[in-house]
Write a protein that holds these residues in place. Structure first.
Motif, PDB file in Angstrom:
ATOM      1  N   ILE A  29      88.301 145.150  64.888  1.00 29.23           N
ATOM      2  CA  ILE A  29      88.226 144.640  66.267  1.00 29.23           C
ATOM      3  C   ILE A  29      89.462 145.103  67.018  1.00 29.23           C
ATOM      4  O   ILE A  29      90.570 145.058  66.486  1.00 29.23           O
ATOM      5  N   GLN A  30      89.238 145.559  68.249  1.00 26.81           N
ATOM      6  CA  GLN A  30      90.371 145.881  69.118  1.00 26.81           C
ATOM      7  C   GLN A  30      90.069 145.388  70.528  1.00 26.81           C
ATOM      8  O   GLN A  30      89.083 145.791  71.140  1.00 26.81           O
ATOM      9  N   TYR A  31      90.919 144.489  71.030  1.00 27.27           N
ATOM     10  CA  TYR A  31      90.827 143.980  72.393  1.00 27.27           C
ATOM     11  C   TYR A  31      92.078 144.430  73.149  1.00 27.27           C
ATOM     12  O   TYR A  31      93.190 144.211  72.683  1.00 27.27           O
ATOM     13  N   ASP A  32      91.867 145.047  74.301  1.00 27.81           N
ATOM     14  CA  ASP A  32      92.977 145.467  75.158  1.00 27.81           C
ATOM     15  C   ASP A  32      92.792 144.858  76.550  1.00 27.81           C
ATOM     16  O   ASP A  32      91.832 145.181  77.248  1.00 27.81           O
ATOM     17  N   HIS A  33      93.705 143.972  76.928  1.00 23.57           N
ATOM     18  CA  HIS A  33      93.731 143.365  78.270  1.00 23.57           C
ATOM     19  C   HIS A  33      92.381 142.743  78.648  1.00 23.57           C
ATOM     20  O   HIS A  33      91.889 142.917  79.764  1.00 23.57           O
ATOM     21  N   VAL A  34      91.807 142.006  77.693  1.00 22.26           N
ATOM     22  CA  VAL A  34      90.491 141.397  77.911  1.00 22.26           C
ATOM     23  C   VAL A  34      90.632 140.063  78.648  1.00 22.26           C
ATOM     24  O   VAL A  34      91.541 139.279  78.374  1.00 22.26           O
ATOM     25  N   GLU A  35      89.718 139.840  79.588  1.00 23.00           N
ATOM     26  CA  GLU A  35      89.650 138.557  80.305  1.00 23.00           C
ATOM     27  C   GLU A  35      88.326 137.898  79.950  1.00 23.00           C
ATOM     28  O   GLU A  35      87.282 138.552  79.930  1.00 23.00           O
ATOM     29  N   ILE A  36      88.383 136.595  79.663  1.00 21.71           N
ATOM     30  CA  ILE A  36      87.187 135.856  79.260  1.00 21.71           C
ATOM     31  C   ILE A  36      86.937 134.737  80.259  1.00 21.71           C
ATOM     32  O   ILE A  36      87.832 133.943  80.562  1.00 21.71           O
ATOM     33  N   LYS A  74      89.488 129.015  72.225  1.00 19.96           N
ATOM     34  CA  LYS A  74      89.316 129.562  70.867  1.00 19.96           C
ATOM     35  C   LYS A  74      87.852 129.944  70.602  1.00 19.96           C
ATOM     36  O   LYS A  74      87.563 131.051  70.168  1.00 19.96           O
ATOM     37  N   SER A  75      86.957 128.999  70.862  1.00 20.67           N
ATOM     38  CA  SER A  75      85.532 129.250  70.591  1.00 20.67           C
ATOM     39  C   SER A  75      84.982 130.326  71.525  1.00 20.67           C
ATOM     40  O   SER A  75      84.182 131.164  71.109  1.00 20.67           O
ATOM     41  N   SER A  76      85.416 130.299  72.779  1.00 20.11           N
ATOM     42  CA  SER A  76      84.952 131.323  73.733  1.00 20.11           C
ATOM     43  C   SER A  76      85.353 132.720  73.263  1.00 20.11           C
ATOM     44  O   SER A  76      84.568 133.671  73.356  1.00 20.11           O
ATOM     45  N   LEU A  77      86.569 132.830  72.742  1.00 15.23           N
ATOM     46  CA  LEU A  77      87.040 134.122  72.240  1.00 15.23           C
ATOM     47  C   LEU A  77      86.161 134.590  71.084  1.00 15.23           C
ATOM     48  O   LEU A  77      85.741 135.760  71.045  1.00 15.23           O
ATOM     49  N   PRO A  87      79.823 137.550  77.510  1.00  9.26           N
ATOM     50  CA  PRO A  87      80.158 138.949  77.795  1.00  9.26           C
ATOM     51  C   PRO A  87      81.651 139.163  78.046  1.00  9.26           C
ATOM     52  O   PRO A  87      82.356 138.255  78.492  1.00  9.26           O
ATOM     53  N   VAL A  88      82.096 140.360  77.748  1.00 11.61           N
ATOM     54  CA  VAL A  88      83.453 140.793  78.113  1.00 11.61           C
ATOM     55  C   VAL A  88      83.345 141.515  79.448  1.00 11.61           C
ATOM     56  O   VAL A  88      82.632 142.513  79.560  1.00 11.61           O
ATOM     57  N   VAL A  89      84.035 140.994  80.473  1.00 17.93           N
ATOM     58  CA  VAL A  89      83.889 141.586  81.811  1.00 17.93           C
ATOM     59  C   VAL A  89      85.101 142.416  82.231  1.00 17.93           C
ATOM     60  O   VAL A  89      84.987 143.360  83.009  1.00 17.93           O
ATOM     61  N   GLU A  90      86.263 142.052  81.702  1.00 18.35           N
ATOM     62  CA  GLU A  90      87.490 142.790  82.061  1.00 18.35           C
ATOM     63  C   GLU A  90      88.167 143.314  80.809  1.00 18.35           C
ATOM     64  O   GLU A  90      88.151 142.672  79.762  1.00 18.35           O
ATOM     65  N   GLY A  91      88.802 144.476  80.905  1.00 20.36           N
ATOM     66  CA  GLY A  91      89.522 145.049  79.787  1.00 20.36           C
ATOM     67  C   GLY A  91      88.609 145.855  78.880  1.00 20.36           C
ATOM     68  O   GLY A  91      87.458 146.136  79.217  1.00 20.36           O
ATOM     69  N   GLU A  92      89.136 146.237  77.715  1.00 19.01           N
ATOM     70  CA  GLU A  92      88.371 147.030  76.746  1.00 19.01           C
ATOM     71  C   GLU A  92      88.240 146.229  75.463  1.00 19.01           C
ATOM     72  O   GLU A  92      89.224 145.651  74.979  1.00 19.01           O
TER      73      GLU A  92
END
Length: 225
Positions: free
Chosen positions: A7-14, A45-48, A57-62
């Motif tokens: 898993i790789q998250y970069d600058h993700v907004e939830i 935590k659960s949302s992540l 859905p992931v809307v912002e970031g990579e």
């Protein structure tokens, strides 16, 4: 993707219901890692976790999970992603009208297994792995909370996932049973499966160490006890 990176998250907004739950999330998970997400109730935590199996859905970031781009993931590819992830819920979510064995058979059939002998063999394997080989014919209501959670973990293991996501898996259990469940998840991790567990039980984290990330003030940060 680098070796062993799952898993790789970069600058993700939830976001949930247009409200930002977490922002600027940067996170990597590698094979065989045991990671805790800690933080108070309602800190994301659960949302992540839910973004990792495409429930949110992931809307912002990579964001990349097991090679899937979570921002451009098509609906028809979600089952393929989820087959590689084992999910352990706090409230079990077992089918109450069928036995342990039939609960597990159902999951394998739903994920494309056809051969009855192979299904039977795989169900036996995961029940042995979680120490529940003598409970195959029991109904969920005949099991204790700890036994039900072991069956949920067995269900999560059926398709040999690369990642297990355990959302407050000890939340409905007494302390001793909770310890047994976390010990079981650690033993699974030692076989190479990465585990992410959300919890707000600091005693468990102290007893069964892992990498620690905290959700607080809409941020995810690495911490130490």
């Amino acid at each position: 993707m680098e070796d062993g990176l799952l898993i790789q998250y970069d600058h993700v907004e939830i976001c949930r219901k247009e409200l930002v739950v977490l922002k600027d999330v940067n996170f990597k998970l590698y094979s065989g890692e045991f990671v805790y997400f800690i933080g108070r109730v309602g800190t994301g935590k659960s949302s992540l976790l839910k973004t990792m199996y495409a429930e949110i859905p992931v809307v912002e970031g990579e964001a990349s999970v097991l090679g899937f781009n979570m921002k451009s993931l098509r609906k028809k590819d979600i089952p393929q992603l989820r087959r590689k992830i084992g999910i352990v819920f706090q409230d079990f979510q077992l089918l109450t009208d069928r036995s342990v064995k039939d609960n597990l058979n159902f999951v394998l059939q739903a994920t494309g297994w056809k051969n009855k002998a192979e299904i039977t063999e795989r169900v036996e394997q995961v029940l042995v792995q979680v120490g529940m080989q003598n409970k195959a014919y029991k109904m969920p209501h005949e099991l204790s909370g700890g036994e039900q959670q072991r069956i949920v973990i067995a269900r999560a293991l059926l398709n040999s996932p690369q990642i297990i996501l355990a959302d407050e898996p000890t939340g409905n259990l007494d302390p001793q049973t909770g310890q047994q469940i976390v010990s079981l998840l650690h033993s699974i991790c030692e076989t190479g499966t990465a585990v992410i567990m959300t919890t707000h039980n600091h005693r468990l984290v102290e007893e069964f160490p892992g990498r620690l990330l905290k959700c607080e003030n809409k941020c995810l940060s690495e911490v130490s006890l």
